[in-house]
Design a protein around this motif. Structure first.
Motif, mmCIF file in Angstrom:
data_model
loop_
_atom_site.group_PDB
_atom_site.id
_atom_site.type_symbol
_atom_site.label_atom_id
_atom_site.label_comp_id
_atom_site.label_asym_id
_atom_site.label_seq_id
_atom_site.Cartn_x
_atom_site.Cartn_y
_atom_site.Cartn_z
ATOM 1 N N ILE A 1 16.755 -8.524 19.664
ATOM 2 C CA ILE A 1 16.635 -7.292 18.879
ATOM 3 C C ILE A 1 15.276 -7.237 18.194
ATOM 4 O O ILE A 1 14.575 -6.211 18.231
ATOM 5 C CB ILE A 1 17.759 -7.205 17.827
ATOM 6 N N ILE B 1 12.380 -4.405 18.957
ATOM 7 C CA ILE B 1 11.872 -3.503 17.912
ATOM 8 C C ILE B 1 10.358 -3.628 17.793
ATOM 9 O O ILE B 1 9.634 -2.621 17.730
ATOM 10 C CB ILE B 1 12.553 -3.809 16.565
ATOM 11 N N VAL C 1 16.784 -6.752 12.736
ATOM 12 C CA VAL C 1 16.089 -5.471 12.577
ATOM 13 C C VAL C 1 14.987 -5.601 11.534
ATOM 14 O O VAL C 1 13.847 -5.154 11.740
ATOM 15 C CB VAL C 1 17.085 -4.358 12.175
#
Length: 356
Positions: free
Chosen positions: A47, A51, A207
């Motif tokens: 992730i 990103i 994130v």
């Protein structure tokens, strides 16, 4: 120079704070893939990579930056990453993890950190540099995966994004345990609870880490250093500065790692988790050996779990992905001797029939 100090400390402080509070640990994640058959933290890494990769694609598309690639030694990357993987299991944390755990007061992490930075400096600039130069001259290959595969960056990134979405959805769709996990009564309220007490899912942590890794690029570029997060070379530069007093070594990367330590210290203090903890003799030994292997391994590989595993992978660098694979293999290799074999031996002793 002032902006170099401020921006480096700010980005590093955010990273150290976030990693300490979310317990974002790649060493534990790589280990758990083998020992506990859990891929959750590895998916979290994907992730963060995705990103950052999407952000870099946007910044490249608008002409803010141009991703450049150096050739790399395939053999050096494989051997160095494998050695680094062994080292982080012994040290109990990767390069960034060692910095932020030192900010929590773990003496073992201080030992590992010193050995890591010292041996990185020895390999990059000292007596081990001939070994590094020899490795770098062997099996040199192109790092740009676009050049290697003929596929554009955006398509490679799209494949990574789809894979990441698939594995994350699969992980989140797993049935939750039926039993309720007891929760402690919050000590804090409001913003303080959110910052210093609330526990966050690894995917939420990923994130945040991915966004900080992305922010590091424009922050670094604004000081004349084109690149993202990096731990090994700045750690080696810090040792060089302490030994020589050469102020030119105090670049953005050095203030980044000092920021990681400071941010972790603030987070640990705020959450009341800071405590000086003296390890036993075995842990001291393992921390020292692990730190040394980390320093040598990361230098040979051209990066650590952050420089190669998080940043280079997001740029679609073949060196980054190759390093990530062998880093994981190194952690699995050492995890067998540290975790699996002792558990198997303990089970054999437990089931051994008692003699009269």
């Amino acid at each position: 120079m002032l902006w170099t100090i401020i921006s480096g400390l700010l980005v590093g402080g955010m990273l150290g704070f976030a990693m300490q509070r979310t317990r974002f640990c790649l060493t534990g994640g790589f280990r758990d893939m083998y020992v506990q058959k859990s891929n959750k933290m590895f998916y979290a890494l994907l992730i963060a990579i995705t990103i950052q990769g999407i952000g870099l694609w946007v910044l490249s598309a608008i002409g803010y930056l141009h991703l450049s690639y150096d050739s790399f030694s395939v053999v050096g990357t494989m051997i160095g990453s494998f050695v680094f993987g062994i080292g982080i299991i012994l040290a109990g944390g990767c390069a960034t993890g060692t910095w932020y755990r030192a900010g929590e007061g773990l003496i073992g992490s201080w030992i590992a950190l010193f050995m890591y930075a010292f041996f990185a400096a020895m390999t990059k600039f000292g007596v081990f540099k001939p070994l590094l130069d020899k490795m770098n001259s062997m099996t040199v290959a192109e790092a740009d995966m676009t050049q290697l595969t003929g596929l554009p960056y955006w398509l490679l990134l799209l494949v990574l994004t789809l894979v990441t979405l698939f594995v994350v959805r699969k992980e989140l769709s797993k049935p939750k345990p039926k039993f309720a996990v007891p929760t402690l009564k919050p000590k804090f309220t409001g913003v303080r609870h959110m910052l210093f007490e609330k526990r966050y899912h690894p995917f939420m942590a990923a994130v945040v880490i991915g966004l900080i890794a992305l922010i590091a690029w424009p922050a670094s570029i604004s000081t004349g250093r084109e690149g993202g997060l990096g731990i090994t070379t700045p750690s080696a530069h810090l040792v060089q500065f302490l030994l020589t007093g050469d102020g030119k070594l105090l670049n953005w990367g050095v203030f980044l790692i000092l920021g990681i330590f400071s941010g972790a210290y603030i987070a640990a203090r705020g959450s009341r988790e800071f405590k000086w903890r003296l390890p036993d003799k075995i842990t001291i030994r393992n921390s020292a050996i692990g730190g040394a292997l980390m320093g040598v391994g990361a230098s040979l590989a051209g990066g650590c779990s952050i420089g190669n595993g998080l940043v280079a992978t997001a740029t679609m660098s073949a060196q980054g992905w190759l390093s990530l694979i062998f880093m994981i293999l190194g952690t699995w290799f050492m995890s067998y001797f540290v975790f699996i074999r002792p558990m198997r031996q303990a089970k054999k002793v437990a089931v051994k029939p008692q003699t009269a």
